[in-house]
Design an enzyme around this catalytic site. Structure first.
Site, PDB file in Angstrom:
ATOM      1  N   SER A  89     -48.768  -8.251  33.731  1.00 15.15           N
ATOM      2  CA  SER A  89     -49.344  -9.334  32.927  1.00 15.15           C
ATOM      3  C   SER A  89     -48.865 -10.710  33.377  1.00 15.15           C
ATOM      4  O   SER A  89     -49.633 -11.679  33.341  1.00 15.15           O
ATOM      5  CB  SER A  89     -49.027  -9.123  31.439  1.00 15.15           C
ATOM      6  OG  SER A  89     -47.632  -9.162  31.208  1.00 15.15           O
ATOM      7  N   ASP A 100     -42.451  -8.844  28.680  1.00 11.97           N
ATOM      8  CA  ASP A 100     -41.499  -8.652  29.769  1.00 11.97           C
ATOM      9  C   ASP A 100     -42.117  -9.126  31.084  1.00 11.97           C
ATOM     10  O   ASP A 100     -43.313  -9.402  31.158  1.00 11.97           O
ATOM     11  CB  ASP A 100     -41.039  -7.189  29.857  1.00 11.97           C
ATOM     12  CG  ASP A 100     -42.192  -6.225  30.085  1.00 11.97           C
ATOM     13  OD1 ASP A 100     -43.328  -6.686  30.299  1.00 11.97           O
ATOM     14  OD2 ASP A 100     -41.959  -5.004  30.053  1.00 11.97           O
ATOM     15  N   ASP A 102     -42.628  -7.875  34.854  1.00 10.30           N
ATOM     16  CA  ASP A 102     -42.531  -6.792  35.828  1.00 10.30           C
ATOM     17  C   ASP A 102     -42.198  -7.405  37.182  1.00 10.30           C
ATOM     18  O   ASP A 102     -42.965  -8.229  37.698  1.00 10.30           O
ATOM     19  CB  ASP A 102     -43.852  -6.029  35.900  1.00 10.30           C
ATOM     20  CG  ASP A 102     -44.185  -5.341  34.590  1.00 10.30           C
ATOM     21  OD1 ASP A 102     -43.292  -4.698  34.020  1.00 10.30           O
ATOM     22  OD2 ASP A 102     -45.335  -5.456  34.124  1.00 10.30           O
ATOM     23  N   ASP A 154     -38.362  -5.772  33.864  1.00  7.90           N
ATOM     24  CA  ASP A 154     -38.326  -4.458  34.493  1.00  7.90           C
ATOM     25  C   ASP A 154     -38.224  -4.662  35.999  1.00  7.90           C
ATOM     26  O   ASP A 154     -39.148  -5.197  36.623  1.00  7.90           O
ATOM     27  CB  ASP A 154     -39.587  -3.655  34.162  1.00  7.90           C
ATOM     28  CG  ASP A 154     -39.605  -3.179  32.725  1.00  7.90           C
ATOM     29  OD1 ASP A 154     -38.572  -3.292  32.039  1.00  7.90           O
ATOM     30  OD2 ASP A 154     -40.659  -2.682  32.277  1.00  7.90           O
ATOM     31  N   LYS A 215     -56.128  -7.164  25.442  1.00 10.80           N
ATOM     32  CA  LYS A 215     -54.738  -6.731  25.266  1.00 10.80           C
ATOM     33  C   LYS A 215     -54.332  -6.796  23.798  1.00 10.80           C
ATOM     34  O   LYS A 215     -53.721  -5.863  23.267  1.00 10.80           O
ATOM     35  CB  LYS A 215     -53.796  -7.602  26.104  1.00 10.80           C
ATOM     36  CG  LYS A 215     -53.731  -7.229  27.578  1.00 10.80           C
ATOM     37  CD  LYS A 215     -53.029  -8.294  28.395  1.00 10.80           C
ATOM     38  CE  LYS A 215     -51.605  -8.559  27.955  1.00 10.80           C
ATOM     39  NZ  LYS A 215     -50.665  -7.479  28.358  1.00 10.80           N
ATOM     40  N   TYR A 224     -52.912   1.143  23.490  1.00 12.33           N
ATOM     41  CA  TYR A 224     -52.324   0.477  24.657  1.00 12.33           C
ATOM     42  C   TYR A 224     -50.968   1.113  24.935  1.00 12.33           C
ATOM     43  O   TYR A 224     -49.963   0.688  24.382  1.00 12.33           O
ATOM     44  CB  TYR A 224     -52.164  -1.013  24.350  1.00 12.33           C
ATOM     45  CG  TYR A 224     -51.739  -1.903  25.510  1.00 12.33           C
ATOM     46  CD1 TYR A 224     -50.509  -1.757  26.133  1.00 12.33           C
ATOM     47  CD2 TYR A 224     -52.562  -2.923  25.949  1.00 12.33           C
ATOM     48  CE1 TYR A 224     -50.118  -2.584  27.174  1.00 12.33           C
ATOM     49  CE2 TYR A 224     -52.183  -3.773  26.987  1.00 12.33           C
ATOM     50  CZ  TYR A 224     -50.961  -3.594  27.594  1.00 12.33           C
ATOM     51  OH  TYR A 224     -50.579  -4.420  28.622  1.00 12.33           O
TER      52      TYR A 224
END
EC number: 2.7.7.19
Length: 568
Positions: A89, A100, A102, A154, A215, A224
């Protein structure tokens, strides 16, 4: 004649632009997204940029230190480089407050995955900005989960078969994938897929607003979560991108309406594909249902555009497919009403009714009496296997649907004694008995740093739910769910010998009626379901599973599931 570029594997359905009325609805959509808190502030965005800058510096220091340990000269060690990439995202530009990031750490060939979980892990732990850290080296894609300056990140790692990773590196060249193992390929794929999606949509800003809306809708409607058998963020992004390709000049509001109409009528399992599937330089598997039986089993395939193409929705089960299609139909009805000025965008984003929808629920609780890090690993494993339990339940005669909820409920208690731990396992999860837990100290964000709590032994709990809908014609029939539940417990226990320590790790499965669900699953303003007073007490008609001696010794509880479930 128009020379407009064609996006996707077919021509567009319509190239008509937005009308004044549609633009007005689009403006109201953006306002609703702002009202719902979909956009973060400029300061929050600046904080993310600063954190990524620090991580880039750490990535280069990580590669440098490993290089020096392997006897490289100072100059060679510095030239070895190291670079971070984002995906998901944040890379798509649709992240919101609290999302978060990624993040992929790309390293040269002499840096190993073991180095990532030792050297890089140590560098992170040295930073004062680090709030939390949880390495998961055994994950499908090995990962370090951190909270850094209040931002959840992450971190995954990929090693390229080249001696240097300069800051100028991009990941678009398929030849970079040569001589990599499967875990490195999977790690690189996130960034490569995200970049391709953005290149394959006609108007990125239209795509971003539509995706933000989808989303939000998918999260509110509880559809989701890749881990539980629903589309994840990348899959929803590709579905929105395909609709944008079909309506290249439409505004985001129109894209939403067409999204629900087209996907509710889609001829599944016909795949959703953004561009022709490519061959490449590797001897790796590319999604192909003509060759692979496993690919033919995918119920709602959405195929990633970057080589090697994979199915992003392979986790979807028969039950979750039914739920998704129900939500698509609801989306059609509501967006049609929005375009007729009968409803507003707020109606589309109304919260799901999962805990009011079913009479019966299977409650799955992972317990840990130990550290937060131990619990993250144990509960994460249990979460990752819930989908397999769903698949075993949904094929049982008499079960119409086994619907997993997409959000685990987390809590922790100060737990000084083993008796306290046993009491938590006995009383938690039922409205009838949960008040007994008031005798223990609940750990919250507000009190967790207090001295009396910080150093106290704790019990951590993660609870997941599966809603069960039965299809029983004969009211005297019963459904036996004991075998799949027992197999699920044994599977989770088998992954690590540490999970055989029942004084630390436990797992309970209970069959719970809607009126007996614990308070934590309901919002303060929701009226919980109540037991109908005229109905007979059905509990007496349940044939409870008797715990074997081994179960009693282990501490696992599958009593509450009942071997023979009376569904009346």
């Amino acid at each position: 004649m128009s020379s407009q570029k064609v996006f996707g594997i077919t021509g567009p359905v319509s190239t008509v632009g937005a009308t004044a009325a549609e633009n007005k609805l689009n403006d109201s959509l953006i306002q609703e997204l702002k009202k719902e808190g979909s956009f973060e502030t400029e300061q929050e965005t600046a904080n993310r940029v600063q954190v990524l800058k620090i991580l880039q510096e750490l990535a280069q220091r990580f590669v440098y230190e490993v290089s020096k340990k392997k006897n490289m000269s100072d100059g060679m060690a510095r030239d070895a480089g190291g670079k971070i990439f984002t995906y998901g995202s944040y890379r798509l530009g649709v992240h919101g407050p609290g999302s978060d990031i990624d993040t992929l750490v790309v390293v040269p060939k002499h840096v190993t995955r073991e180095d990532f979980f030792t050297v890089f892990d140590s560098l992170l732990r040295e930073r004062k900005e680090l709030d939390e850290i949880a390495p998961v080296p055994d994950a499908f894609v090995p990962i370090i989960k951190i909270k850094f300056s209040g931002i959840s990140i992450d971190l995954i790692c990929a090693r390229l078969d080249q001696p240097q990773v300069p800051l100028s590196l991009t990941l678009s060249d398929k030849n970079l994938l040569r001589n990599l193992d499967e875990k490195d390929l999977r790690a690189l794929n996130g960034t490569r897929v995200t970049d391709e999606i953005l290149e394959l949509v006609p108007k990125p800003n239209v795509f971003r607003i539509a995706l933000r809306a989808i989303k939000l809708w998918a999260q509110r409607r509880a559809v989701y979560a890749n881990i539980f058998g629903f589309p994840g963020g990348v899959a929803w992004a590709m579905l929105v991108a395909r609709i944008c390709q079909l309506y290249p000049n439409a505004c985001s509001a129109v894209i939403l309406n067409r999204f629900f109409i087209i996907l509710s009528e889609w001829n599944w399992p016909q795949p959703v594909i953004l561009k022709p599937i490519e061959d490449g330089p590797l001897q790796v598997r590319v999604w192909n249902p003509k060759i692979y039986a496993q690919d033919r089993s995918h119920r709602m395939p959405v195929i990633t555009p970057a080589y090697p193409s994979m199915c992003a929705t392979h986790n979807i089960t028969e039950s979750t497919k039914k739920v998704i299609l129900q939500e698509f139909v609801r989306g059609v009805q509501i967006t049609n009403d929005i375009f007729s000025n009968k409803k507003s965008w707020a109606n589309l984003f109304e919260k799901n009714d999962f805990f009011f929808r079913y009479k019966f629920y299977l409650e799955i609780t992972a317990y840990t009496r130990g550290s937060d890090e131990q619990h993250l690993k144990w509960s994460g494993l249990v979460e990752s296997k819930v989908r397999l339990l769903v698949m075993k339940l949904e094929v049982l005669a008499g079960i119409k649907i086994a619907h997993p909820f997409t959000k685990p409920f987390e809590s922790s208690y100060c737990c000084p004694t083993e008796d306290d731990y046993e009491m938590i396992q006995d009383k938690y999860g039922s409205h009838k008995t949960e008040t007994a837990l008031n005798a223990l100290k609940l750990v919250t964000d507000e009190n967790k740093e207090e001295e009396s709590i910080k150093d106290a032994p704790k019990a951590y709990l993660s609870t997941m739910y599966i809603g069960l809908d039965f299809n029983i014609e004969n009211k005297k029939e019963k459904v036996d769910i004991h075998i799949p539940c027992t197999e699920f417990v044994n599977l989770c226990r088998s992954f690590n010998e540490d999970y055989g320590d029942h004084k630390v790790f436990n797992l309970a499965l209970r069959f719970v009626k809607g009126y007996d669900l614990p308070d934590e699953v309901f919002d303060e303003n929701e009226k919980r379901p109540s037991k109908k007073s005229k109905r007979k007490n059905l509990d007496a008609r349940h044939e409870t599973v008797k715990r074997s001696k081994s179960d009693a010794a282990s501490g696992d509880n599958i009593n509450g599931t009942t071997a023979a479930v009376d569904v009346n």
